[in-house]
Design a protein around this motif. Structure first.
Motif, PDB file in Angstrom:
ATOM      1  N   ILE A  20      27.455  49.611  45.646  1.00 19.20           N
ATOM      2  CA  ILE A  20      26.813  50.585  45.085  1.00 19.20           C
ATOM      3  C   ILE A  20      26.006  51.496  46.269  1.00 19.20           C
ATOM      4  CG2 ILE A  20      24.735  51.017  43.465  1.00 19.20           C
ATOM      5  CD1 ILE A  20      25.838  48.822  41.675  1.00 19.20           C
ATOM      6  N   ALA A  21      25.309  50.727  47.156  1.00 19.39           N
ATOM      7  CA  ALA A  21      24.532  51.451  48.099  1.00 19.39           C
ATOM      8  C   ALA A  21      25.472  52.296  49.117  1.00 19.39           C
ATOM      9  CB  ALA A  21      23.886  50.405  48.953  1.00 19.39           C
ATOM     10  N   LEU A  22      26.565  51.891  49.379  1.00 24.69           N
ATOM     11  CA  LEU A  22      27.494  52.717  50.152  1.00 24.69           C
ATOM     12  C   LEU A  22      27.930  53.958  49.298  1.00 24.69           C
ATOM     13  CD1 LEU A  22      29.951  49.996  51.841  1.00 24.69           C
ATOM     14  CD2 LEU A  22      27.884  51.125  52.838  1.00 24.69           C
ATOM     15  N   PHE A  23      28.170  53.718  48.109  1.00 24.32           N
ATOM     16  CA  PHE A  23      28.547  54.851  47.253  1.00 24.32           C
ATOM     17  C   PHE A  23      27.511  55.750  47.118  1.00 24.32           C
ATOM     18  CE2 PHE A  23      29.008  57.156  43.134  1.00 24.32           C
ATOM     19  CZ  PHE A  23      30.137  57.485  43.167  1.00 24.32           C
ATOM     20  N   ARG A  24      26.327  55.536  47.001  1.00 19.34           N
ATOM     21  CA  ARG A  24      25.048  56.290  46.823  1.00 19.34           C
ATOM     22  C   ARG A  24      24.822  57.128  48.129  1.00 19.34           C
ATOM     23  NH1 ARG A  24      20.317  53.290  44.722  1.00 19.34           N
ATOM     24  NH2 ARG A  24      19.267  55.253  44.746  1.00 19.34           N
ATOM     25  N   ALA A  25      25.159  56.437  49.403  1.00 24.21           N
ATOM     26  CA  ALA A  25      25.009  57.038  50.757  1.00 24.21           C
ATOM     27  C   ALA A  25      25.641  58.312  50.932  1.00 24.21           C
ATOM     28  CB  ALA A  25      25.250  56.157  51.779  1.00 24.21           C
ATOM     29  N   ARG A  26      26.850  58.595  50.343  1.00 25.71           N
ATOM     30  CA  ARG A  26      27.791  59.576  50.520  1.00 25.71           C
ATOM     31  C   ARG A  26      28.271  59.585  52.112  1.00 25.71           C
ATOM     32  NH1 ARG A  26      28.010  63.158  46.109  1.00 25.71           N
ATOM     33  NH2 ARG A  26      26.754  62.426  44.372  1.00 25.71           N
ATOM     34  N   TRP A  59      35.301  56.213  47.009  1.00 26.64           N
ATOM     35  CA  TRP A  59      36.289  55.564  46.246  1.00 26.64           C
ATOM     36  C   TRP A  59      36.324  54.122  46.656  1.00 26.64           C
ATOM     37  CZ3 TRP A  59      40.148  52.748  48.288  1.00 26.64           C
ATOM     38  CH2 TRP A  59      40.785  53.335  49.522  1.00 26.64           C
ATOM     39  N   ALA A  60      36.167  53.722  47.957  1.00 24.20           N
ATOM     40  CA  ALA A  60      36.351  52.372  48.621  1.00 24.20           C
ATOM     41  C   ALA A  60      35.135  51.677  48.332  1.00 24.20           C
ATOM     42  CB  ALA A  60      36.525  52.241  50.044  1.00 24.20           C
ATOM     43  N   ALA A  61      34.016  52.562  48.358  1.00 19.02           N
ATOM     44  CA  ALA A  61      32.650  51.596  47.984  1.00 19.02           C
ATOM     45  C   ALA A  61      32.523  51.271  46.630  1.00 19.02           C
ATOM     46  CB  ALA A  61      31.498  52.820  48.361  1.00 19.02           C
ATOM     47  N   ALA A  62      33.080  52.360  45.503  1.00 15.99           N
ATOM     48  CA  ALA A  62      33.106  51.931  44.227  1.00 15.99           C
ATOM     49  C   ALA A  62      34.135  50.737  43.919  1.00 15.99           C
ATOM     50  CB  ALA A  62      33.692  53.271  43.581  1.00 15.99           C
ATOM     51  N   LEU A  63      35.221  50.805  44.768  1.00 14.83           N
ATOM     52  CA  LEU A  63      36.072  49.534  44.624  1.00 14.83           C
ATOM     53  C   LEU A  63      35.645  48.314  44.920  1.00 14.83           C
ATOM     54  CD1 LEU A  63      39.101  48.908  43.838  1.00 14.83           C
ATOM     55  CD2 LEU A  63      39.804  49.382  46.052  1.00 14.83           C
ATOM     56  N   LEU A  64      35.037  48.256  46.112  1.00 17.14           N
ATOM     57  CA  LEU A  64      34.076  47.277  46.516  1.00 17.14           C
ATOM     58  C   LEU A  64      33.253  46.401  45.378  1.00 17.14           C
ATOM     59  CD1 LEU A  64      33.542  45.240  48.564  1.00 17.14           C
ATOM     60  CD2 LEU A  64      31.584  46.761  49.379  1.00 17.14           C
TER      61      LEU A  64
END
Length: 230
Positions: A152-158, A163-168
């Motif tokens: 979630i943190a990686l997804f929000r960091a942009r 897609w990979a952050a969400a998959l994690l």
């Protein structure tokens, strides 16, 4: 060779890619865990792959976190620490598996059988195996909760591939469905996490590979630069 921040970050990206590929590869045609299997060369090879997976993945997520430390905030720190703890515990248990378990299988077959039983989701030991059970439980919590929070943190960091952050994150949550789907091979649930590590690692490597372009000074502004008027 000059060691720079960029070099280390790219190396972390490569580590994540290799770690993810190892995690996917070790799941393919994985035999049933029993006393006969742990005495084989295949056991040693697969356990070594798991040790490398945990080590390289830990290096990979460390590079990801440091690259985005100012963007991920407190959630990123917590997610990184929890996931890193999970990988460290996985590393510890897999080292025990490749070094200790085969050497005591002949003298303590019941103990080894119970250890192998709790290594499988939903498995239970019939005898006393000490702290192996709580160790396995803490490892699972670190892997699942850390994957969710860090994803979630990686997804929000942009910064890295979203897609990979969400998959994690999704892959971590999906693992909770293993007890509800006993007919499905539980090793398939590891593939999303492996793919996510590959995607994030490649994104980190590629992002560091792109040279930063600084501002250019136009010829007009250079003519009016006092430092140039000599």
């Amino acid at each position: 060779m000059t060691i720079t921040t960029t070099t280390l970050t790219r190396a972390a990206g490569v580590a994540a890619v290799v770690g993810g590929l190892l995690y996917i590869g070790v799941q393919i045609n994985h035999p049933h865990l029993d006393l006969a299997f742990i005495s084989t060369t295949e056991w040693k090879v697969r356990q070594t792959m798991k040790v490398l997976f945990a080590s390289l993945s830990l290096a990979g997520i460390t590079g990801m976190y440091l690259r985005q430390v100012t963007r991920t905030g407190l959630l990123g720190l917590i997610g990184y620490l929890v996931l890193a703890t999970g990988f460290l515990l996985i590393l510890s248990t897999e080292v025990i598996g490749v070094v200790v378990i085969p050497s005591i299988a002949g003298t303590s077959p019941g103990y080894v059988t119970d250890v192998l039983a709790v290594a499988v989701p939903g498995g239970h030991a019939t005898g006393d195996i000490g702290l192996i059970v709580p160790l396995s439980q803490v490892t699972g919590v670190g892997y699942l909760a850390g994957g969710l929070l860090f994803g979630i943190a990686l997804f929000r960091a942009r910064i890295l591939a979203r897609w990979a952050a969400a998959l994690l994150a999704v892959g971590a949550v999906a693992t909770l469905a293993i007890p509800l789907l006993p007919q499905v091979n539980f090793r398939l649930f590891a593939i999303p996490t492996g793919v996510a590590l590959v995607g994030l690692g490649y994104s980190l490597w590629r992002e560091q590979r792109t040279p930063a372009t600084g501002p250019r000074t136009s010829s007009v502004s250079a003519q009016f630069d006092p430092a140039g008027a000599k």
